[in-house]
Design a protein around this motif. Structure first.
Motif, PDB file in Angstrom:
ATOM      1  N   TRP A 172     -34.238 -22.013  20.764  1.00 41.43           N
ATOM      2  CA  TRP A 172     -34.916 -22.895  19.807  1.00 41.43           C
ATOM      3  C   TRP A 172     -35.686 -24.000  20.550  1.00 41.43           C
ATOM      4  O   TRP A 172     -36.872 -24.214  20.298  1.00 41.43           O
ATOM      5  CB  TRP A 172     -33.876 -23.492  18.861  1.00 41.43           C
ATOM      6  N   LEU A 263     -32.654 -21.295  13.054  1.00 37.79           N
ATOM      7  CA  LEU A 263     -33.738 -22.161  13.525  1.00 37.79           C
ATOM      8  C   LEU A 263     -34.551 -21.465  14.612  1.00 37.79           C
ATOM      9  O   LEU A 263     -35.787 -21.508  14.618  1.00 37.79           O
ATOM     10  CB  LEU A 263     -33.174 -23.478  14.081  1.00 37.79           C
ATOM     11  N   ARG A 267     -38.452 -20.346  14.424  1.00 36.55           N
ATOM     12  CA  ARG A 267     -39.423 -20.741  15.447  1.00 36.55           C
ATOM     13  C   ARG A 267     -40.157 -19.512  15.992  1.00 36.55           C
ATOM     14  O   ARG A 267     -41.355 -19.524  16.215  1.00 36.55           O
ATOM     15  CB  ARG A 267     -38.717 -21.432  16.616  1.00 36.55           C
TER      16      ARG A 267
END
Ligand SMILES: Nc1ncnc2c1ncn2[C@@H]1O[C@H](COP(=O)(O)OP(=O)(O)OP(=O)(O)O)[C@@H](O)[C@H]1O
Ligand SMILES: [Mg+2]
Lengths: 273, 324
Positions: A172, A263, A267
């Motif tokens: 991330w 997450l 991304r």
């Protein structure tokens, strides 16, 4: 034209290729280490140096609540610290690949794009095993005497479990930071986060509020659980989280994965926006 | 099913917040040709290439590559294209050979064929000697060639090249051009973006000019050059007073109207027989005693095409000097 037959995609199914792609990404990651021995030396040298330095420099000055040798208390903490810093390595590779366009090339190919991330994770776990192995040998040489058997294996597993969860933070962050230089700055963030934990000092020796934060630091649970399983001094602590270290060493990585895996995936998908 | 077109894009839209990177962009590329996509910085070239190579999603419109829809059939498209992005996307730690073998395996060739294909491509792109050196030590031109080789592994039906020669010295640039020509001879269709009219002229049989996310012209290189009037002879005089005489001399060799730039003390006019026109102008100016600072031939640049098509200049500094 090419003398190699380039046509006729294979008889294999999708799962086969996902695993094969993943394997090829792992192979690439490991070839990097092979071609840059300095990197692996540095990556392994730092933990070894830390073990020696903290062990011998602080070893005599520090006390462990509930008694026991500080060196024995420290070693599992050092293993945890190495696992914890690992997310910086993950982030560094990912930011390098995404800024240099290598990830774009992978994405423009007919391979499974999830293999890019999965392969990274497997590579990191393989490297983590090597790091742990070398650190444990160093620790043994310094007189650390853990219990063997299943407890030892379970502790090893919990350390890798923590490293696994941190892969997603690494991926991330790697996709979040703008360039490789910025990834270097992650160390400055990671260092205090590992200090405010039970890695070096038992939380009950810290000021009240700091001790509370340190006790609830996810890596403290892994450290305490590893100490318990290795049969080395745990350093006491009677807060709920310290009393349930084994449980929490299993739970924290789940929590981190549940937060950061989506997450990281988001991304990654954002790359195609 | 693709009736002779390798790329077919209709009314492509791509927004980044308020910014419209593509704003109703149309493009058709005939199979087996090199098609140039010419435009200044920020025109939308990279955005168009990234949509067509399935790297980013489009916000509106429709695009087919090799007869396949880039949104619904992305995976199939990926098996038929090659992409060389604006910045060489190769692994700098690995050697050239390791790069090609890795990409070959990821193209699902399997180990044996991937190795054989790597050897073949290293040979074709003149990288055999450097094959086992780390790419980090390659020159810009070598890296570009390796990048091209990597996008050629499956001998793709359609190859996208995003500014393949920007930042290269003339020699490496020539090498890249050679490789592109060889590919097309082998049947690949190439879509090439560039900021240089000269490059599009050298390689492409058709050129689409893009500005502010929209195609503003689609023509052959000759068609575009005719539009801007081909080569021009240009004279810069030492003093303003000399301008009228210089205009007269230049008008004599030109087949068009000379244009003057009073501030820059410059006169220029279109010519067809470049070398003769230049020597003629130089001789006459000397004979008549006109004091000049500079005489030269100027090739039409992207800037000229733009000025003609849009009435405004690009913001790119152009290298347009071809001094005598
Ligand atoms: N990811 C992004 N986020 C925001 N704006 C973007 C993004 N990508 C491109 N743009 C904008 O879209 C426009 C077109 O960009 P694009 O990169 O396609 O231009 P280009 O023709 O390739 O330019 P160059 O010659 O500089 O490579 C530019 O104004 C750019 O700033
Ligand atoms: Mg661009």
């Amino acid at each position: 034209m090419s003398a190699v037959d380039l046509t006729g995609p294979s008889r294999h199914g999708r799962l086969y290729w996902l695993l094969a792609d993943c394997g090829n990404i792992v192979r690439r990651g490991l070839t990097h280490y092979q071609r840059q021995p300095v990197n692996i030396a540095w990556q392994l040298g730092f933990p070894i140096l830390s073990v020696l330095l903290y062990g011998y420099v602080f070893g005599s000055a520090m006390t462990v609540p509930g008694g026991g040798d500080y060196k024995d208390f420290l070693m599992p903490g050092m293993f945890v610290m190495t696992m914890a810093f690992g997310f910086i390595n993950t982030a560094t590779v990912v930011v390098y690949d995404s800024t240099k366009g290598v990830i774009d090339r992978f994405r423009s190919m007919p391979m499974a794009s999830s293999a890019v991330v999965a392969g990274r994770g497997v590579t990191d776990l393989v490297v983590a095993c090597a790091e742990l192995g070398i650190m444990m040998l160093t620790a043994l040489a310094m007189g650390w005497r853990p219990d063997g058997g299943w407890g030892f294996l379970a502790a090893f597993g919990l350390l890798l479990w923590l490293r696994f969860a941190l892969i997603w933070i690494g991926v991330w962050l790697g996709l979040l930071v703008p360039n490789p230089e910025a990834a270097g700055g992650l160390f400055a963030v990671a260092f205090p986060l590992t200090m405010i934990s039970s890695i070096f000092v038992a939380p009950q020796l810290m000021p009240d509020w700091l001790g509370w934060v340190a006790a609830w630091n996810p890596i403290s649970s892994t450290a305490a659980a590893a100490r318990e399983l290795f049969g080395t001094p745990v350093g006491g602590g009677d807060s709920w989280v310290e009393q349930h270290a084994l449980l929490m060493a299993g739970v924290w990585p789940v929590v981190l994965t549940v937060i950061f895996l989506p997450l990281a995936v988001r991304r990654f998908q954002r790359l195609s926006r | 099913m693709n009736d002779g077109y390798a790329v077919r894009a209709e009314a492509l839209e791509k927004r980044y917040g308020e910014k419209r990177a593509l704003d109703g962009f149309d493009l058709v590329v005939r199979e087996g040709t090199v098609h140039g996509l010419l435009g200044p910085n920020g025109a939308g070239k990279t955005t168009a290439v990234r949509i067509l190579s399935t790297l980013i999603r489009l916000d509106g419109g429709r695009a087919e590559v090799a007869g396949l829809d880039v949104t619904r059939q992305a995976r199939e498209v990926r098996a038929r294209i090659g992409l060389t992005g604006q910045y060489a996307a190769v692994d700098e730690v690995l050697t050239g050979r390791q790069n090609l073998e890795m990409f070959g395996r990821l193209f699902h060739l399997g180990g044996r064929r991937a190795r054989a294909r790597a050897v073949e491509l290293l040979e074709q792109f003149d990288l055999t000697d450097a094959a086992d050196r780390g790419v980090g030590k390659y020159s810009g031109g070598m890296r570009r060639r390796l990048d091209l080789a990597a996008s050629m592994i499956l001998a793709p039906a359609v190859l996208f090249l995003d500014e393949p020669t920007t930042g290269l010295d003339p020699r490496s640039r020539g090498e890249v051009w050679e490789s592109v020509r060889a590919l097309v001879a082998g049947g690949t269709t190439v879509l090439l973006t560039t900021q240089y009219l000269e490059e599009a002229d050298k390689l492409a049989s058709r050129i689409t000019v893009i500005d502010q996310g929209r195609a503003i012209a689609d023509d052959t290189p000759d068609g575009l050059k005719n539009l801007v009037g081909g080569d021009r002879v240009e004279v810069v005089v030492a003093e303003r007073a000399e301008l009228p005489r210089a205009v007269k001399v230049v008008a004599r060799v030109s087949d068009g109207e000379p244009e003057t730039d009073e501030d820059a003390l410059r006169v220029h006019a279109p010519v067809t027989d470049r070398v003769n026109a230049l020597t003629e102008v130089a001789r006459t100016l000397r004979d008549e005693g006109v004091r000049v600072e500079d005489i030269g031939l100027r090739r039409p640049s992207l800037d000229d095409v733009f000025l003609r098509l849009t009435g405004h200049r690009t913001d790119v500094p152009q290298s347009k000097e071809a001094s005598a």
